[in-house]
Motif scaffolding. Structure first.
Motif, PDB file in Angstrom:
ATOM      1  N   LYS A   2       0.981  -1.319   0.069  1.00  0.00           N
ATOM      2  CA  LYS A   2       0.134  -0.177  -0.083  1.00  0.00           C
ATOM      3  C   LYS A   2       1.263   1.390   0.157  1.00  0.00           C
ATOM      4  O   LYS A   2       1.891   1.383   0.962  1.00  0.00           O
ATOM      5  N   GLY A 146      -8.177   8.357   6.389  1.00  0.00           N
ATOM      6  CA  GLY A 146      -6.932   7.541   6.358  1.00  0.00           C
ATOM      7  C   GLY A 146      -7.249   6.345   5.478  1.00  0.00           C
ATOM      8  O   GLY A 146      -6.175   5.438   6.023  1.00  0.00           O
ATOM      9  N   ASP A 149      -5.369   2.759   4.394  1.00  0.00           N
ATOM     10  CA  ASP A 149      -4.720   1.575   5.554  1.00  0.00           C
ATOM     11  C   ASP A 149      -5.978   0.110   5.354  1.00  0.00           C
ATOM     12  O   ASP A 149      -5.802  -0.674   5.459  1.00  0.00           O
ATOM     13  N   GLY A 204      -1.941   9.572  13.225  1.00  0.00           N
ATOM     14  CA  GLY A 204      -2.750   9.762  11.773  1.00  0.00           C
ATOM     15  C   GLY A 204      -1.221   8.664  10.886  1.00  0.00           C
ATOM     16  O   GLY A 204      -2.600   7.791   9.490  1.00  0.00           O
ATOM     17  N   VAL A 205      -0.367   7.574  10.956  1.00  0.00           N
ATOM     18  CA  VAL A 205       0.561   6.778  10.515  1.00  0.00           C
ATOM     19  C   VAL A 205      -0.298   5.964   9.582  1.00  0.00           C
ATOM     20  O   VAL A 205      -0.317   5.438   8.851  1.00  0.00           O
TER      21      VAL A 205
HETATM   22 MG    MG Z   1      -2.871   7.399   6.021  1.00  0.00          MG
END
Ligand code: MG
Ligand code: ADP
Ligand code: ASP
Length: 422
Positions: A2, A146, A149, A204-205
């Motif tokens: 990803k 986000g 993911d 937020g990773v």
């Molecule tokens: Mg992200």
């Protein structure tokens, strides 16, 4: 594989990501790659909607937002073809990501990957648009900011490989957001529980949903840089990590608002009614504080935090209740942030909270609300104090890259050597 937004932000980076995919193909792998929208595309799409409407229709919002990821996939497919390999881009819907009908925050119900499998069998690289799916009502949905993911982790679970490789613009999961704390260090291993708390409190990773999904299905994640080959952070089960340091990371978020209800009647059922109304308006309430009146028959106050973007929906829902419940006043404070300390080692060590509060006091940061879990301490503070609070904690708990922990010397509190990706 990803690749996140920064990792496909411009032509050169798309080519680099495509090159990485092709190397994997040339090493003998069959590759399904999930891509995010390029750079700030999703933010720009949100802004466009806000330019034309105060309350964009959620179904149409998803039609709009889902376009960003399609662009990335189509471009990457073109590059891969130019590099001499066959490739096909698919929307979330074409890829068989079936979701519920909650627009802008849909949940994946099922992966129907026949089309991906057929393309792989035909020797193609498959590029799947992240962050989106198709609902049981056959509308396009998105999975929350986000969310690429989560697309990756869900597809991974379907295809089952050793690690779900999430390539991003940082070297892994850090002890704090490196944009705020340049001396933050890369964490070699993080447990699912710690990562859940970190994602829930602003790291937020990795999107929170992706970590939930990964934990529930035992999908191990390797979060790493798309710009080099160094190992990143392995997110694995608690049993695969050794004894943990007291504090693993400091996280923060700056998009909080606080709502305070004053002069509430002190009778059973009031809090339930308030929170039911907020739930019906699809507002996620985070921290809740209620005080008891000093005397019999007195009135109570209640405060809670909500995502800043939901303030208006929350207030609208509460206004409806105002007369019915006899709420004195509804006050909002839009400029709030939250800082959190996360660490599985906290469970067995008293005194972390005392130190945490003292450090904020010494830094002149006023604590507005507090909440804890067995492995987390969170404080709501003014948004303008967030950076100072994060940096203060990071230094005080010796998380800086060059800090030597006493445990390091003893050698028994170190995270395990990261498992070798196979
Ligand atoms: Mg992200
Ligand atoms: P992508 O586009 O690859 O999905 P994101 O922007 O969603 O990338 O996530 C990566 C960013 O997360 C980093 O650039 C960093 O600023 C931020 N971040 C916040 N907290 C952390 C943390 N504890 N460790 C690593 N990165 C973090
Ligand atoms: N493009 C979407 C977002 O910015 C999804 C993602 O990047 O994961 O939220």
């Amino acid at each position: 594989m990803k690749f996140g937004g920064t990792s496909v932000a411009d032509a050169e980076r798309i080519k680099r990501a495509a090159g990485r995919i092709v190397s994997s193909v040339e090493a003998g792998n069959r590759v399904v790659a999930v891509l995010s929208a390029r750079g700030k595309t999703t933010d720009q799409l949100v802004a466009m909607a806000q330019e034309v409407s105060d309350r964009p229709d959620p179904r149409e919002m998803d039609m709009l937002l889902s376009t960003g990821e399609r662009i990335s996939c189509a471009l990457a497919a073109m590059v891969i073809k130019d590099l001499g390999h066959d490739a096909i881009s698919l929307t979330g819907s074409q890829a068989g990501i079936l979701t519920d009908t909650s627009h802008t925050r849909a949940r994946i119900l099922e992966v129907r990957a026949d089309r991906i499998l057929a393309a792989l069998d035909a020797g193609k690289v498959v590029l799947v648009a992240g962050f989106q799916g198709v609902s049981t009502a056959q509308d396009v949905t998105t999975l929350g900011r986000g969310g690429s993911d989560t697309t990756a982790v869900a597809l991974f679970f379907f295809f089952f490989s050793e690690f779900c490789e999430i390539y991003t613009d940082v070297a892994g999961v850090f002890s704090a957001d490196p944009r705020l704390v340049p001396r933050a260090r890369k964490l070699p291993v993080v447990s699912f529980d710690e990562m859940l708390e970190m994602s829930a409190s602003g790291a937020g990773v990795l999107q929170l949903r992706s970590v939930e999904y990964a934990r529930n299905h035992g999908v191990r994640i390797h979060c790493r840089s798309s710009f080099d080959d160094a190992p990143g952070t392995f997110v694995v089960g608690e049993d695969e990590t050794m004894e943990r340091p007291l504090v693993t990371a400091v996280t923060h978020s700056t998009d909080e608002a606080r709502i305070t209800l004053t002069d509430l009647p002190d009778t059973p059922g009031v809090a339930g009614t308030v929170l039911t109304a907020l739930a019906a308006a699809e507002v996620n309430v985070d921290m809740i504080i209620q005080n008891e009146p000093h005397e019999e028959g007195g009135r109570a106050d209640m405060s809670f935090t909500v995502p800043r973007a939901d303030t208006r929906a929350a207030v609208d829902a509460l206004e409806v209740l105002k007369a019915e419940l006899g709420i004195g006043g509804i006050h909002t404070d839009g400029e709030m942030g939250k800082v959190s300390l996360v660490g599985a080692g906290m469970r067995s060590h008293p005194g972390v909270a005392a130190k945490a509060f003292s450090v904020l006091g010494a830094a002149g940061v006023n604590i507005r609300m507090i909440s804890t879990s067995p492995i987390k301490i969170s404080c709501v503070v003014a948004e303008s104090d967030v950076e100072r609070a994060v940096q203060g904690w990071h230094a005080a708990f010796e998380l800086d890259a060059d800090a030597i922990l006493p445990e390091d010397v003893a050698g028994d509190h170190r995270p395990i050597v990261p498992p070798e990706p196979s």
